[in-house]
Scaffold this motif. Sequence first.
Motif, mmCIF file in Angstrom:
data_model
loop_
_atom_site.group_PDB
_atom_site.id
_atom_site.type_symbol
_atom_site.label_atom_id
_atom_site.label_comp_id
_atom_site.label_asym_id
_atom_site.label_seq_id
_atom_site.Cartn_x
_atom_site.Cartn_y
_atom_site.Cartn_z
ATOM 1 N N SER A 188 1.168 11.979 7.538
ATOM 2 C CA SER A 188 2.351 12.532 6.857
ATOM 3 C C SER A 188 1.984 13.752 6.012
ATOM 4 O O SER A 188 2.872 14.434 5.495
ATOM 5 N N GLY A 189 0.690 13.997 5.826
ATOM 6 C CA GLY A 189 0.250 15.154 5.024
ATOM 7 C C GLY A 189 0.184 14.862 3.537
ATOM 8 O O GLY A 189 -0.237 15.708 2.750
ATOM 9 N N ARG A 190 0.606 13.657 3.136
ATOM 10 C CA ARG A 190 0.600 13.375 1.689
ATOM 11 C C ARG A 190 -0.787 12.963 1.185
ATOM 12 O O ARG A 190 -1.059 13.023 -0.002
ATOM 13 N N ALA A 191 -1.642 12.535 2.101
ATOM 14 C CA ALA A 191 -3.072 12.382 1.792
ATOM 15 C C ALA A 191 -3.779 13.308 2.782
ATOM 16 O O ALA A 191 -3.744 13.063 3.983
ATOM 17 N N ARG A 192 -4.378 14.370 2.250
ATOM 18 C CA ARG A 192 -4.967 15.360 3.174
ATOM 19 C C ARG A 192 -6.112 14.745 3.979
ATOM 20 O O ARG A 192 -6.266 15.027 5.154
ATOM 21 N N SER A 193 -6.923 13.926 3.298
ATOM 22 C CA SER A 193 -8.038 13.252 3.965
ATOM 23 C C SER A 193 -8.033 11.795 3.529
ATOM 24 O O SER A 193 -7.530 11.462 2.454
ATOM 25 N N ILE A 194 -8.614 10.943 4.375
ATOM 26 C CA ILE A 194 -8.694 9.515 4.022
ATOM 27 C C ILE A 194 -10.114 9.002 4.216
ATOM 28 O O ILE A 194 -10.848 9.448 5.096
ATOM 29 N N GLY A 195 -10.461 8.039 3.360
ATOM 30 C CA GLY A 195 -11.806 7.488 3.434
ATOM 31 C C GLY A 195 -11.828 6.086 2.853
ATOM 32 O O GLY A 195 -10.790 5.484 2.570
ATOM 33 N N VAL A 196 -13.037 5.580 2.674
ATOM 34 C CA VAL A 196 -13.204 4.215 2.165
ATOM 35 C C VAL A 196 -14.200 4.221 1.022
ATOM 36 O O VAL A 196 -14.870 5.225 0.753
ATOM 37 N N SER A 197 -14.285 3.080 0.367
ATOM 38 C CA SER A 197 -15.222 2.922 -0.735
ATOM 39 C C SER A 197 -15.784 1.510 -0.676
ATOM 40 O O SER A 197 -15.049 0.565 -0.349
ATOM 41 N N ASN A 198 -17.039 1.396 -0.966
ATOM 42 C CA ASN A 198 -17.709 0.093 -0.992
ATOM 43 C C ASN A 198 -17.708 -0.610 0.359
ATOM 44 O O ASN A 198 -17.764 -1.831 0.428
ATOM 45 N N PHE A 199 -17.629 0.161 1.437
ATOM 46 C CA PHE A 199 -17.703 -0.440 2.765
ATOM 47 C C PHE A 199 -19.173 -0.591 3.160
ATOM 48 O O PHE A 199 -19.943 0.352 3.089
ATOM 49 N N LEU A 214 -8.226 -3.776 8.262
ATOM 50 C CA LEU A 214 -7.862 -2.807 9.305
ATOM 51 C C LEU A 214 -6.387 -2.398 9.185
ATOM 52 O O LEU A 214 -6.049 -1.218 9.283
ATOM 53 N N SER A 215 -5.506 -3.374 8.911
ATOM 54 C CA SER A 215 -4.086 -2.988 8.831
ATOM 55 C C SER A 215 -3.842 -2.140 7.577
ATOM 56 O O SER A 215 -2.945 -1.294 7.559
ATOM 57 N N THR A 216 -4.679 -2.336 6.547
ATOM 58 C CA THR A 216 -4.592 -1.479 5.365
ATOM 59 C C THR A 216 -5.025 -0.053 5.742
ATOM 60 O O THR A 216 -4.378 0.935 5.370
ATOM 61 N N TRP A 217 -6.113 0.016 6.495
ATOM 62 C CA TRP A 217 -6.629 1.324 6.920
ATOM 63 C C TRP A 217 -5.591 2.062 7.784
ATOM 64 O O TRP A 217 -5.437 3.282 7.691
ATOM 65 N N ARG A 218 -4.841 1.297 8.604
ATOM 66 C CA ARG A 218 -3.803 1.929 9.438
ATOM 67 C C ARG A 218 -2.736 2.608 8.565
ATOM 68 O O ARG A 218 -2.152 3.614 8.963
ATOM 69 N N VAL A 219 -2.476 2.039 7.389
ATOM 70 C CA VAL A 219 -1.511 2.688 6.475
ATOM 71 C C VAL A 219 -2.091 4.011 5.971
ATOM 72 O O VAL A 219 -1.385 5.026 5.873
ATOM 73 N N LEU A 220 -3.385 4.031 5.688
ATOM 74 C CA LEU A 220 -3.982 5.290 5.237
ATOM 75 C C LEU A 220 -3.895 6.345 6.351
ATOM 76 O O LEU A 220 -3.659 7.525 6.082
ATOM 77 N N GLU A 221 -4.040 5.898 7.590
ATOM 78 C CA GLU A 221 -3.887 6.857 8.706
ATOM 79 C C GLU A 221 -2.475 7.442 8.701
ATOM 80 O O GLU A 221 -2.288 8.650 8.898
ATOM 81 N N GLU A 222 -1.481 6.562 8.455
ATOM 82 C CA GLU A 222 -0.077 7.049 8.361
ATOM 83 C C GLU A 222 0.066 8.082 7.250
ATOM 84 O O GLU A 222 0.728 9.105 7.410
ATOM 85 N N LEU A 223 -0.539 7.776 6.090
ATOM 86 C CA LEU A 223 -0.400 8.674 4.936
ATOM 87 C C LEU A 223 -1.039 10.028 5.238
ATOM 88 O O LEU A 223 -0.519 11.079 4.870
ATOM 89 N N ALA A 228 0.835 -1.202 0.000
ATOM 90 C CA ALA A 228 0.000 0.000 0.000
ATOM 91 C C ALA A 228 0.875 1.259 0.000
ATOM 92 O O ALA A 228 0.619 2.214 -0.740
ATOM 93 N N ARG A 229 1.920 1.215 0.811
ATOM 94 C CA ARG A 229 2.822 2.394 0.858
ATOM 95 C C ARG A 229 3.479 2.614 -0.503
ATOM 96 O O ARG A 229 3.553 3.731 -1.007
ATOM 97 N N ALA A 230 3.948 1.519 -1.116
ATOM 98 C CA ALA A 230 4.635 1.646 -2.414
ATOM 99 C C ALA A 230 3.647 2.114 -3.487
ATOM 100 O O ALA A 230 3.979 2.954 -4.338
ATOM 101 N N ALA A 231 2.430 1.593 -3.447
ATOM 102 C CA ALA A 231 1.430 1.976 -4.451
ATOM 103 C C ALA A 231 1.078 3.461 -4.306
ATOM 104 O O ALA A 231 0.886 4.171 -5.296
ATOM 105 N N PHE A 232 1.016 3.926 -3.065
ATOM 106 C CA PHE A 232 0.702 5.339 -2.859
ATOM 107 C C PHE A 232 1.826 6.222 -3.413
ATOM 108 O O PHE A 232 1.565 7.238 -4.073
ATOM 109 N N ASP A 233 3.079 5.823 -3.186
ATOM 110 C CA ASP A 233 4.205 6.589 -3.744
ATOM 111 C C ASP A 233 4.084 6.688 -5.258
ATOM 112 O O ASP A 233 4.323 7.747 -5.846
#
Length: 290
Positions: free
Chosen positions: A142-153, A130-139, A96-101
Amino acid sequence: MTDTTSQAGALPAPRIRLHDGHEIPQLGVGVYQVPPPDTAENVETALRIGYRHVDGAQMYENETGVGEGLRRSGVPREDVFLTSKLANGAHRPDDARAAFDRTLEQLGTDHVDLFLVHWPLPTRYDGDFLSTWRVLEELRDSGRARSIGVSNFQVEHLEVLARAGASMPVVNQVECHPYFLNDDVRSWCREHDVVVEAWSPIAQGGVLDDPVVRDVADALGRTPAQVVLRWHLQSGHVVFPKSVTPSRLEENGALFDFELDESQMARISDLDKGEDGRTGPNPDDFDYVG
Ligand code: NAD
Protein backbone atom coordinates in the motif's frame (compact mmCIF):
# COMPACT_ATOMS: atom_id res chain seq x y z
CA MET A 1 26.80 1.05 0.46
CA THR A 2 26.72 4.58 -0.91
CA ASP A 3 28.86 7.36 0.40
CA THR A 4 27.29 9.93 2.65
CA THR A 5 24.12 11.87 2.89
CA SER A 6 24.34 15.34 1.40
CA GLN A 7 21.50 16.90 3.38
CA ALA A 8 22.39 20.16 5.08
CA GLY A 9 23.23 19.67 8.73
CA ALA A 10 23.18 15.87 8.57
CA LEU A 11 25.88 13.68 10.06
CA PRO A 12 27.91 12.05 7.28
CA ALA A 13 26.50 8.59 8.02
CA PRO A 14 26.76 6.11 5.15
CA ARG A 15 23.49 4.82 3.73
CA ILE A 16 23.05 1.11 3.14
CA ARG A 17 21.02 -0.10 0.17
CA LEU A 18 18.32 -2.57 1.19
CA HIS A 19 17.36 -5.42 -1.13
CA ASP A 20 14.09 -3.66 -1.99
CA GLY A 21 16.05 -0.69 -3.39
CA HIS A 22 15.47 1.74 -0.51
CA GLU A 23 18.37 3.12 1.51
CA ILE A 24 18.79 3.32 5.27
CA PRO A 25 21.18 5.62 7.17
CA GLN A 26 23.61 3.35 9.00
CA LEU A 27 23.42 5.47 12.15
CA GLY A 28 20.27 6.49 13.96
CA VAL A 29 18.98 7.16 17.43
CA GLY A 30 16.89 4.67 19.41
CA VAL A 31 14.05 5.74 21.69
CA TYR A 32 13.46 2.59 23.77
CA GLN A 33 12.94 3.58 27.42
CA VAL A 34 12.77 7.28 26.62
CA PRO A 35 9.91 8.48 28.82
CA PRO A 36 6.99 9.71 26.70
CA PRO A 37 7.11 13.30 28.07
CA ASP A 38 10.83 13.54 27.18
CA THR A 39 10.67 11.97 23.74
CA ALA A 40 9.89 15.05 21.63
CA GLU A 41 12.87 16.90 23.08
CA ASN A 42 15.15 13.88 22.66
CA VAL A 43 14.20 13.44 19.01
CA GLU A 44 14.39 17.15 18.27
CA THR A 45 17.88 17.34 19.80
CA ALA A 46 19.08 14.28 17.88
CA LEU A 47 17.79 15.68 14.59
CA ARG A 48 19.41 19.06 15.28
CA ILE A 49 22.71 17.26 15.92
CA GLY A 50 22.33 15.65 12.51
CA TYR A 51 20.82 12.22 13.06
CA ARG A 52 18.41 11.34 10.25
CA HIS A 53 17.08 8.00 11.45
CA VAL A 54 14.87 7.28 14.46
CA ASP A 55 14.24 3.74 15.66
CA GLY A 56 10.92 3.56 17.49
CA ALA A 57 8.23 1.01 18.28
CA GLN A 58 4.61 0.80 19.31
CA MET A 59 5.60 -0.84 22.60
CA TYR A 60 7.83 2.13 23.54
CA GLU A 61 4.57 4.11 23.87
CA ASN A 62 6.25 7.33 22.78
CA GLU A 63 5.37 7.59 19.09
CA THR A 64 3.44 10.83 19.61
CA GLY A 65 6.65 12.32 20.99
CA VAL A 66 8.68 11.06 18.03
CA GLY A 67 6.29 12.82 15.65
CA GLU A 68 6.29 15.97 17.75
CA GLY A 69 10.11 16.05 17.89
CA LEU A 70 10.32 15.63 14.14
CA ARG A 71 7.99 18.56 13.54
CA ARG A 72 9.72 20.79 16.11
CA SER A 73 13.13 20.12 14.57
CA GLY A 74 12.12 21.66 11.26
CA VAL A 75 13.88 18.84 9.39
CA PRO A 76 11.71 17.83 6.43
CA ARG A 77 9.88 14.52 6.86
CA GLU A 78 11.42 13.13 3.67
CA ASP A 79 14.91 13.60 5.08
CA VAL A 80 14.28 11.39 8.12
CA PHE A 81 14.13 7.60 8.15
CA LEU A 82 11.42 6.51 10.63
CA THR A 83 11.08 2.95 11.89
CA SER A 84 8.25 1.49 13.95
CA LYS A 85 7.57 -2.05 15.14
CA LEU A 86 4.38 -4.00 15.69
CA ALA A 87 3.34 -4.48 19.32
CA ASN A 88 3.44 -8.06 20.59
CA GLY A 89 -0.22 -7.91 21.56
CA ALA A 90 -1.30 -7.02 18.00
CA HIS A 91 -0.12 -9.99 15.92
CA ARG A 92 -3.57 -11.07 14.74
CA PRO A 93 -4.07 -9.62 11.25
CA ASP A 94 -6.92 -7.21 12.05
CA ASP A 95 -5.17 -6.04 15.21
CA ALA A 96 -1.96 -5.49 13.25
CA ARG A 97 -3.74 -3.36 10.66
CA ALA A 98 -5.44 -1.26 13.36
CA ALA A 99 -2.19 -0.86 15.32
CA PHE A 100 -0.38 0.30 12.19
CA ASP A 101 -3.08 2.93 11.54
CA ARG A 102 -2.59 4.21 15.09
CA THR A 103 1.16 4.44 14.58
CA LEU A 104 0.77 6.66 11.51
CA GLU A 105 -1.74 8.79 13.37
CA GLN A 106 0.52 9.19 16.42
CA LEU A 107 3.62 9.92 14.35
CA GLY A 108 1.58 12.36 12.24
CA THR A 109 2.85 10.97 8.96
CA ASP A 110 1.39 9.12 5.99
CA HIS A 111 4.12 6.47 5.92
CA VAL A 112 6.93 4.92 7.89
CA ASP A 113 10.19 4.08 6.20
CA LEU A 114 10.45 0.71 7.88
CA PHE A 115 7.96 -1.40 9.82
CA LEU A 116 9.06 -4.51 11.71
CA VAL A 117 7.52 -7.48 13.46
CA HIS A 118 9.05 -6.73 16.86
CA TRP A 119 9.26 -10.33 18.19
CA PRO A 120 8.42 -13.67 16.56
CA LEU A 121 6.64 -14.98 19.71
CA PRO A 122 6.89 -18.64 18.61
CA THR A 123 5.06 -19.80 21.76
CA ARG A 124 2.07 -17.47 21.19
CA TYR A 125 -0.59 -17.23 18.49
CA ASP A 126 -0.15 -20.98 17.80
CA GLY A 127 3.35 -20.17 16.59
CA ASP A 128 1.90 -18.33 13.58
CA PHE A 129 3.91 -15.24 12.69
CA LEU A 130 3.50 -15.89 8.98
CA SER A 131 -0.01 -14.44 8.81
CA THR A 132 1.30 -11.41 10.72
CA TRP A 133 4.10 -11.07 8.18
CA ARG A 134 1.51 -11.22 5.36
CA VAL A 135 -0.08 -8.08 6.83
CA LEU A 136 3.27 -6.31 6.68
CA GLU A 137 3.49 -7.30 3.01
CA GLU A 138 0.07 -5.65 2.51
CA LEU A 139 1.25 -2.50 4.28
CA ARG A 140 4.33 -2.35 2.07
CA ASP A 141 2.24 -2.90 -1.06
CA SER A 142 0.00 0.00 0.00
CA GLY A 143 3.07 2.27 0.24
CA ARG A 144 2.35 3.18 3.85
CA ALA A 145 5.36 1.16 5.00
CA ARG A 146 8.11 1.78 2.47
CA SER A 147 10.10 -1.26 3.63
CA ILE A 148 9.30 -4.17 5.93
CA GLY A 149 11.47 -6.31 8.14
CA VAL A 150 11.64 -8.33 11.32
CA SER A 151 13.25 -8.16 14.72
CA ASN A 152 14.51 -10.86 17.03
CA PHE A 153 14.01 -13.55 14.40
CA GLN A 154 16.19 -16.61 14.88
CA VAL A 155 17.35 -18.65 11.90
CA GLU A 156 14.41 -21.07 12.21
CA HIS A 157 11.94 -18.19 12.13
CA LEU A 158 13.56 -16.67 9.05
CA GLU A 159 13.40 -20.07 7.41
CA VAL A 160 9.65 -20.28 7.97
CA LEU A 161 9.29 -17.13 5.86
CA ALA A 162 11.69 -18.44 3.22
CA ARG A 163 9.93 -21.84 2.96
CA ALA A 164 6.55 -20.11 2.57
CA GLY A 165 7.90 -18.14 -0.39
CA ALA A 166 7.14 -14.92 1.49
CA SER A 167 9.04 -11.68 0.86
CA MET A 168 12.38 -11.64 2.58
CA PRO A 169 12.63 -9.01 5.31
CA VAL A 170 15.02 -6.20 4.37
CA VAL A 171 16.45 -6.13 7.90
CA ASN A 172 16.54 -8.28 11.00
CA GLN A 173 16.98 -6.19 14.14
CA VAL A 174 18.64 -8.35 16.79
CA GLU A 175 20.68 -8.05 19.95
CA CYS A 176 24.29 -7.66 18.86
CA HIS A 177 27.34 -6.16 20.57
CA PRO A 178 30.90 -7.26 21.36
CA TYR A 179 29.77 -9.65 24.13
CA PHE A 180 27.08 -11.24 21.94
CA LEU A 181 27.86 -11.37 18.24
CA ASN A 182 24.79 -13.50 17.44
CA ASP A 183 26.83 -15.21 14.75
CA ASP A 184 24.33 -17.79 13.46
CA VAL A 185 21.73 -15.14 12.78
CA ARG A 186 24.28 -12.73 11.29
CA SER A 187 25.62 -15.39 8.89
CA TRP A 188 22.13 -16.32 7.72
CA CYS A 189 21.33 -12.66 7.14
CA ARG A 190 24.56 -12.06 5.24
CA GLU A 191 23.83 -15.00 2.94
CA HIS A 192 20.29 -13.79 2.25
CA ASP A 193 21.04 -10.08 1.80
CA VAL A 194 19.18 -9.15 4.98
CA VAL A 195 20.80 -6.17 6.74
CA VAL A 196 21.54 -6.66 10.43
CA GLU A 197 20.41 -3.91 12.76
CA ALA A 198 22.20 -4.24 16.11
CA TRP A 199 20.07 -3.45 19.13
CA SER A 200 21.71 -2.52 22.44
CA PRO A 201 24.88 -1.84 20.42
CA ILE A 202 26.86 -0.91 23.53
CA ALA A 203 24.98 -3.48 25.66
CA GLN A 204 23.27 -0.59 27.46
CA GLY A 205 26.72 0.57 28.57
CA GLY A 206 27.81 -2.92 29.67
CA VAL A 207 30.79 -3.17 27.31
CA LEU A 208 32.24 0.26 27.97
CA ASP A 209 34.46 -0.76 30.90
CA ASP A 210 35.95 -3.72 29.11
CA PRO A 211 39.78 -3.49 29.24
CA VAL A 212 40.14 -4.34 25.53
CA VAL A 213 37.59 -1.69 24.54
CA ARG A 214 39.35 0.83 26.80
CA ASP A 215 42.74 -0.08 25.37
CA VAL A 216 41.57 0.42 21.76
CA ALA A 217 39.85 3.67 22.77
CA ASP A 218 43.05 4.97 24.38
CA ALA A 219 45.10 4.02 21.31
CA LEU A 220 42.71 5.97 19.06
CA GLY A 221 42.07 8.87 21.41
CA ARG A 222 38.32 8.12 21.32
CA THR A 223 35.75 7.11 23.92
CA PRO A 224 34.80 3.46 24.51
CA ALA A 225 31.30 4.11 23.14
CA GLN A 226 32.72 5.59 19.93
CA VAL A 227 35.05 2.65 19.44
CA VAL A 228 32.28 0.08 19.88
CA LEU A 229 29.90 1.99 17.59
CA ARG A 230 32.65 2.31 14.98
CA TRP A 231 33.25 -1.46 15.27
CA HIS A 232 29.56 -1.95 14.42
CA LEU A 233 29.70 0.37 11.42
CA GLN A 234 32.79 -1.35 10.04
CA SER A 235 31.05 -4.71 10.62
CA GLY A 236 28.20 -3.55 8.36
CA HIS A 237 25.56 -3.23 11.08
CA VAL A 238 22.97 -0.48 11.32
CA VAL A 239 23.04 1.05 14.83
CA PHE A 240 20.89 3.46 16.83
CA PRO A 241 22.34 3.98 20.31
CA LYS A 242 19.94 5.50 22.78
CA SER A 243 20.75 8.50 24.92
CA VAL A 244 18.77 11.37 26.36
CA THR A 245 21.96 13.29 27.18
CA PRO A 246 22.82 15.80 24.42
CA SER A 247 26.60 15.47 24.94
CA ARG A 248 26.33 11.69 24.50
CA LEU A 249 24.21 12.11 21.39
CA GLU A 250 27.04 14.30 20.03
CA GLU A 251 29.65 11.75 21.09
CA ASN A 252 27.76 8.83 19.55
CA GLY A 253 27.44 10.75 16.28
CA ALA A 254 31.15 11.57 15.97
CA LEU A 255 32.16 8.34 14.25
CA PHE A 256 33.18 9.34 10.78
CA ASP A 257 36.72 10.66 11.08
CA PHE A 258 38.55 7.62 12.44
CA GLU A 259 38.80 3.88 11.81
CA LEU A 260 39.66 0.70 13.64
CA ASP A 261 42.37 -1.32 11.93
CA GLU A 262 42.03 -5.03 11.29
CA SER A 263 43.63 -6.11 14.54
CA GLN A 264 41.52 -3.68 16.60
CA MET A 265 38.40 -5.03 14.87
CA ALA A 266 39.49 -8.60 15.64
CA ARG A 267 40.28 -7.86 19.29
CA ILE A 268 36.77 -6.49 19.81
CA SER A 269 35.11 -9.37 17.93
CA ASP A 270 37.06 -11.80 20.13
CA LEU A 271 35.16 -10.52 23.19
CA ASP A 272 32.12 -12.60 22.12
CA LYS A 273 30.78 -14.77 24.94
CA GLY A 274 28.18 -16.57 22.82
CA GLU A 275 24.79 -17.11 24.46
CA ASP A 276 26.23 -16.08 27.84
CA GLY A 277 26.71 -12.59 26.46
CA ARG A 278 23.01 -11.93 25.84
CA THR A 279 21.62 -9.10 27.95
CA GLY A 280 18.04 -9.35 26.70
CA PRO A 281 15.52 -12.19 26.42
CA ASN A 282 15.97 -15.18 24.15
CA PRO A 283 13.49 -14.87 21.26
CA ASP A 284 12.81 -18.62 21.35
CA ASP A 285 10.86 -18.33 24.58
CA PHE A 286 10.14 -14.60 24.97
CA ASP A 287 6.34 -14.40 25.21
CA TYR A 288 5.49 -10.95 26.57
CA VAL A 289 2.34 -9.58 25.00
CA GLY A 290 1.65 -6.64 27.31
P1 NAD B 1 22.24 0.94 24.05
O1 NAD B 1 23.26 -0.14 23.88
O2 NAD B 1 22.04 1.92 22.97
O3 NAD B 1 22.59 1.67 25.40
C1 NAD B 1 21.85 2.78 25.86
C2 NAD B 1 22.34 3.22 27.23
O4 NAD B 1 23.76 3.37 27.21
C3 NAD B 1 21.76 4.59 27.57
O5 NAD B 1 20.63 4.45 28.38
C4 NAD B 1 22.87 5.28 28.28
O6 NAD B 1 22.72 5.03 29.67
C5 NAD B 1 24.12 4.59 27.83
N1 NAD B 1 24.90 5.40 26.87
C6 NAD B 1 24.53 5.85 25.64
N2 NAD B 1 25.53 6.51 25.06
C7 NAD B 1 26.56 6.49 25.92
C8 NAD B 1 27.86 7.01 25.88
N3 NAD B 1 28.33 7.67 24.83
N4 NAD B 1 28.67 6.81 26.96
C9 NAD B 1 28.23 6.14 28.03
N5 NAD B 1 26.99 5.61 28.14
C10 NAD B 1 26.16 5.78 27.07
O7 NAD B 1 20.90 0.20 24.45
P2 NAD B 1 19.37 0.20 24.02
O8 NAD B 1 18.70 1.46 24.28
O9 NAD B 1 18.81 -1.04 24.65
O10 NAD B 1 19.42 -0.06 22.44
C11 NAD B 1 19.42 0.99 21.49
C12 NAD B 1 18.15 0.96 20.68
O11 NAD B 1 17.95 -0.34 20.10
C13 NAD B 1 16.87 1.18 21.50
O12 NAD B 1 16.67 2.52 21.87
C14 NAD B 1 15.85 0.65 20.54
O13 NAD B 1 15.60 1.59 19.52
C15 NAD B 1 16.55 -0.57 19.99
N6 NAD B 1 16.20 -1.81 20.71
C16 NAD B 1 15.43 -2.72 20.07
C17 NAD B 1 15.08 -3.91 20.70
C18 NAD B 1 14.26 -4.91 19.94
O14 NAD B 1 13.75 -5.87 20.55
N7 NAD B 1 14.08 -4.75 18.65
C19 NAD B 1 15.50 -4.18 22.01
C20 NAD B 1 16.29 -3.22 22.66
C21 NAD B 1 16.64 -2.06 22.00
